[in-house]
Motif scaffolding. Structure first.
Motif, PDB file in Angstrom:
ATOM      1  N   ASP A   1       2.649  -3.936  -0.967  1.00 31.16           N
ATOM      2  CA  ASP A   1       2.827  -2.990   0.125  1.00 31.16           C
ATOM      3  C   ASP A   1       4.140  -2.230  -0.063  1.00 31.16           C
ATOM      4  O   ASP A   1       5.172  -2.820  -0.396  1.00 31.16           O
ATOM      5  CB  ASP A   1       2.844  -3.742   1.464  1.00 31.16           C
ATOM      6  CG  ASP A   1       3.038  -2.806   2.648  1.00 31.16           C
ATOM      7  OD1 ASP A   1       2.322  -1.795   2.728  1.00 31.16           O
ATOM      8  OD2 ASP A   1       3.925  -3.085   3.483  1.00 31.16           O
TER       9      ASP A   1
ATOM     10  N   THR B   1       4.230   4.655  -9.628  1.00 36.59           N
ATOM     11  CA  THR B   1       3.211   4.484  -8.584  1.00 36.59           C
ATOM     12  C   THR B   1       2.681   5.827  -8.096  1.00 36.59           C
ATOM     13  O   THR B   1       1.789   5.874  -7.252  1.00 36.59           O
ATOM     14  CB  THR B   1       3.777   3.703  -7.387  1.00 36.59           C
ATOM     15  OG1 THR B   1       4.931   4.375  -6.881  1.00 36.59           O
ATOM     16  CG2 THR B   1       4.144   2.284  -7.795  1.00 36.59           C
TER      17      THR B   1
ATOM     18  N   LEU C   1      -5.275   0.208  -8.380  1.00 41.38           N
ATOM     19  CA  LEU C   1      -4.769   0.213  -7.008  1.00 41.38           C
ATOM     20  C   LEU C   1      -4.428   1.633  -6.547  1.00 41.38           C
ATOM     21  O   LEU C   1      -3.361   1.860  -5.991  1.00 41.38           O
ATOM     22  CB  LEU C   1      -3.545  -0.695  -6.899  1.00 41.38           C
ATOM     23  CG  LEU C   1      -3.126  -1.091  -5.479  1.00 41.38           C
ATOM     24  CD1 LEU C   1      -4.133  -2.013  -4.837  1.00 41.38           C
ATOM     25  CD2 LEU C   1      -1.744  -1.731  -5.500  1.00 41.38           C
TER      26      LEU C   1
ATOM     27  N   GLN D   1      -4.336   4.215  -3.951  1.00 39.85           N
ATOM     28  CA  GLN D   1      -4.473   4.157  -2.497  1.00 39.85           C
ATOM     29  C   GLN D   1      -4.778   5.518  -1.891  1.00 39.85           C
ATOM     30  O   GLN D   1      -5.366   5.596  -0.807  1.00 39.85           O
ATOM     31  CB  GLN D   1      -3.176   3.613  -1.872  1.00 39.85           C
ATOM     32  CG  GLN D   1      -2.746   2.247  -2.392  1.00 39.85           C
ATOM     33  CD  GLN D   1      -3.552   1.111  -1.787  1.00 39.85           C
ATOM     34  OE1 GLN D   1      -4.540   1.342  -1.074  1.00 39.85           O
ATOM     35  NE2 GLN D   1      -3.166  -0.111  -2.068  1.00 39.85           N
ATOM     36  N   ASN D   2      -4.358   6.580  -2.566  1.00 44.26           N
ATOM     37  CA  ASN D   2      -4.552   7.907  -2.001  1.00 44.26           C
ATOM     38  C   ASN D   2      -4.768   8.900  -3.125  1.00 44.26           C
ATOM     39  O   ASN D   2      -4.114   8.831  -4.167  1.00 44.26           O
ATOM     40  CB  ASN D   2      -3.334   8.305  -1.172  1.00 44.26           C
ATOM     41  CG  ASN D   2      -3.495   9.645  -0.503  1.00 44.26           C
ATOM     42  OD1 ASN D   2      -3.149  10.673  -1.067  1.00 44.26           O
ATOM     43  ND2 ASN D   2      -4.034   9.645   0.708  1.00 44.26           N
TER      44      ASN D   2
ATOM     45  N   GLN E   1      -0.001   5.041  -5.368  1.00 36.03           N
ATOM     46  CA  GLN E   1      -0.274   3.611  -5.157  1.00 36.03           C
ATOM     47  C   GLN E   1       0.642   2.968  -4.129  1.00 36.03           C
ATOM     48  O   GLN E   1       0.531   1.778  -3.845  1.00 36.03           O
ATOM     49  CB  GLN E   1      -0.111   2.842  -6.475  1.00 36.03           C
ATOM     50  CG  GLN E   1      -1.095   3.211  -7.565  1.00 36.03           C
ATOM     51  CD  GLN E   1      -0.942   2.339  -8.790  1.00 36.03           C
ATOM     52  OE1 GLN E   1       0.154   2.024  -9.223  1.00 36.03           O
ATOM     53  NE2 GLN E   1      -2.075   1.941  -9.357  1.00 36.03           N
ATOM     54  N   SER E   2       1.569   3.737  -3.555  1.00 34.99           N
ATOM     55  CA  SER E   2       2.644   3.146  -2.758  1.00 34.99           C
ATOM     56  C   SER E   2       2.242   2.737  -1.355  1.00 34.99           C
ATOM     57  O   SER E   2       2.814   1.819  -0.775  1.00 34.99           O
ATOM     58  CB  SER E   2       3.810   4.121  -2.673  1.00 34.99           C
ATOM     59  OG  SER E   2       3.476   5.243  -1.881  1.00 34.99           O
ATOM     60  N   MET E   3       1.321   3.462  -0.725  1.00 31.85           N
ATOM     61  CA  MET E   3       0.915   3.249   0.674  1.00 31.85           C
ATOM     62  C   MET E   3       2.064   3.508   1.650  1.00 31.85           C
ATOM     63  O   MET E   3       2.084   2.983   2.759  1.00 31.85           O
ATOM     64  CB  MET E   3       0.395   1.827   0.876  1.00 31.85           C
ATOM     65  CG  MET E   3      -0.985   1.595   0.308  1.00 31.85           C
ATOM     66  SD  MET E   3      -2.246   2.659   1.059  1.00 31.85           S
ATOM     67  CE  MET E   3      -2.256   2.072   2.723  1.00 31.85           C
TER      68      MET E   3
ATOM     69  N   TYR F   1       1.241   5.885   5.301  1.00 28.27           N
ATOM     70  CA  TYR F   1      -0.175   6.023   5.621  1.00 28.27           C
ATOM     71  C   TYR F   1      -0.512   5.232   6.887  1.00 28.27           C
ATOM     72  O   TYR F   1       0.055   4.178   7.151  1.00 28.27           O
ATOM     73  CB  TYR F   1      -1.043   5.528   4.456  1.00 28.27           C
ATOM     74  CG  TYR F   1      -0.852   6.311   3.191  1.00 28.27           C
ATOM     75  CD1 TYR F   1      -0.874   7.702   3.213  1.00 28.27           C
ATOM     76  CD2 TYR F   1      -0.645   5.673   1.969  1.00 28.27           C
ATOM     77  CE1 TYR F   1      -0.693   8.436   2.045  1.00 28.27           C
ATOM     78  CE2 TYR F   1      -0.460   6.397   0.796  1.00 28.27           C
ATOM     79  CZ  TYR F   1      -0.485   7.789   0.845  1.00 28.27           C
ATOM     80  OH  TYR F   1      -0.313   8.497  -0.292  1.00 28.27           O
TER      81      TYR F   1
END
Length: 484
Positions: free
Chosen positions: A390, A407, A433, A435-436, A478-480, A483
């Protein structure tokens, strides 16, 4: 011998006489030629004026020297005045220990630092530029707490029978309560003679170690355990004296600075030989301007080892990792920025329970030898793969001769057809991974319908309903961070 009150009265009378005399001189002289007897008074003669002043000063000096010391005395204790041998030939342990004990008697009545810690008023132990051999640790008295004290200006050398499990200077109280505050160790050379460590700061408050050269230790150059806010700055620490490339490097051992506590700062420090440059086992510590060339990674060395898994809260800023890198175990809130990694030095994230959170590795420089070393790597050899991931940001690093890992990544792909795939597996830090995704399909002659079809295995695939000549532009993260 005259009583003190009689001497004081005499001094006041003499001072009064001098003031009256000077007043008479200033009033009797005239700025006009010919004033006074024969145009020149007695006090206008410069030679006689000088002789009178000299005689008056001599009288005052004689009275002052013959006077006993006043009620206030110097708070600077000189090692040589206690019989310490500044040549380093004889053992000076007892003399130095006595000087420290006497210094701790010089307390300011009614003044305290923390509760239970008396204010010594800036008392100092001056080592007079000598080298002193000691056979046991120099320890501060721990019967009652005290602070505002400094040891400075000389060298300490461990004797051949110094205990190998101790440090030359120890701020160590057997009590669980805080006993020392505002202790300064400055301008010291500490030679442990391969008989233990240099300085131990245990359960102490606001300690400063400044401009020290600590060498020949086997355990640790500096040990910080418990306490609060120890500052180490402008110092050189190493087991063996060298400037890199030493033939003994693979045998270097010990720890340059061992931090087992919170809220400490290491600033502008060079670790030039040790198995581990700095070990951190605590939170809210900050390391700035550190240069580690203690032992190369290839020989098993570590520049900075962060051993605070699950709650790290450490910042490493503007530092230089010279053929040795950083190891962090399950980092949670670790910030690394503005640093230079030379000679394939890298950041290794080691899994204990598979946790990474709040990790930022940004704005650093990496330089290697083009042998395929990644700038950030994972150690999951215990079988615990990173699953709790996370807020991890690895971005804006510049790389030469190593493999960039990040990332955040951007990519483009042109094709004439219905499917476009951009592969980010070479650059993204985590293997699967994303994420966005943000993408744009830039078509030249038509407006096809399009859809994001797949983001697995760090590859992004977009499809259209009809064949078209177009370029796909993609941004992945990939960092989240940020969000919802």
């Amino acid at each position: 011998m005259m009583p003190r009150n009689a001497i004081a009265t005499l001094v006041k009378l003499l001072m009064g006489f001098l003031c009256i005399t000077v007043f008479h001189v200033n009033h009797g002289e005239s700025s006009y030629p010919g004033a006074g007897t024969h145009g020149r008074t007695y006090y206008q003669d410069p030679i006689r004026r000088k002789a009178l002043m000299k005689a008056s000063l001599h009288t005052l000096r004689t009275v002052t020297v013959s006077s006993p010391q006043g009620s206030t005395s110097s708070r600077v204790h000189h090692a040589t005045e206690y019989g310490a041998d500044p040549t380093g030939i004889s053992d000076s342990t007892e003399a130095l220990q006595q000087a420290i004990s006497d210094a701790f008697i010089s307390r300011i009545e009614g003044a305290h630092l923390m509760e239970g810690i008396a204010d010594l008023g800036g008392t100092q132990l001056h080592l007079d530029g000598g080298t002193y051999k000691i056979s046991r640790p120099l320890r501060l008295p721990d019967t009652t707490g005290a602070g505002n004290f400094m040891i400075y200006g000389g060298s300490l050398l461990a004797s051949d029978d110094f205990p190998t499990d101790r440090h030359l200077i120890e701020l160590w109280s057997e009590s669980n309560s805080f006993k020392y505050e505002d202790i300064t160790l400055k301008d010291l050379m500490i030679n442990s003679n391969f008989r233990g460590g240099g300085i131990a700061v245990i359960n102490s408050l606001r300690t400063t170690i400044d401009n020290c050269y600590i060498s020949s230790f086997t355990s640790s150059g500096i040990l910080i355990h418990g306490g609060h806010e120890t500052f180490v700055r402008n110092s050189f620490i190493g087991q063996h004296s060298n400037v890199g490339g030493d033939h003994r490097e693979k045998h270097f051992s010990g720890i340059g600075i061992d931090i087992n506590g919170n809220d400490n700062a290491v600033t502008d420090v060079i670790i030039f030989s040790a198995a581990v440059g700095i070990m951190v086992r605590g939170q809210a510590n900050i390391l700035t301007g550190v240069h580690c060339y203690n032992k190369a990674t290839g020989w098993g060395g570590i520049g900075i080892h962060i051993r605070s898994p699950g709650l790290t809260q450490t910042r490493i800023l503007n530092s230089y990792f010279d053929f040795t890198g950083i190891v962090a175990e399950d980092p949670v809130q670790l910030h690394i920025s503005g640093s230079f990694f030379l000679g394939n030095a890298f950041v290794l994230i080691k899994s204990l329970k598979g946790v990474i959170s709040g990790l930022t590795i940004v704005d650093n420089m990496f330089a290697g030898d083009y042998t395929g070393t990644q700038i950030v790597q994972f150690d999951q050899s215990n079988g615990q793969y990173f699953t709790a991931i996370d807020q991890v940001v690895v971005d804006r690093n510049v790389v030469r001769g190593m493999i960039l890992k990040s990332t955040v990544a951007k990519g483009s792909k042109w094709s004439n057809g219905t499917k476009w795939t951009v592969d980010f597996s070479e650059v993204l830090l985590f293997p699967d991974l994303i994420q966005n995704v943000q993408y744009t399909l830039q078509a030249s002659a038509s407006f096809p319908n399009h859809i994001l079809r797949n983001v697995s295995h760090n590859r992004v695939t977009v499809e259209t309903d009809v064949p078209v000549s177009a370029t796909l532009h993609v941004l992945v993260d990939q960092s989240m961070l940020g969000y919802v």
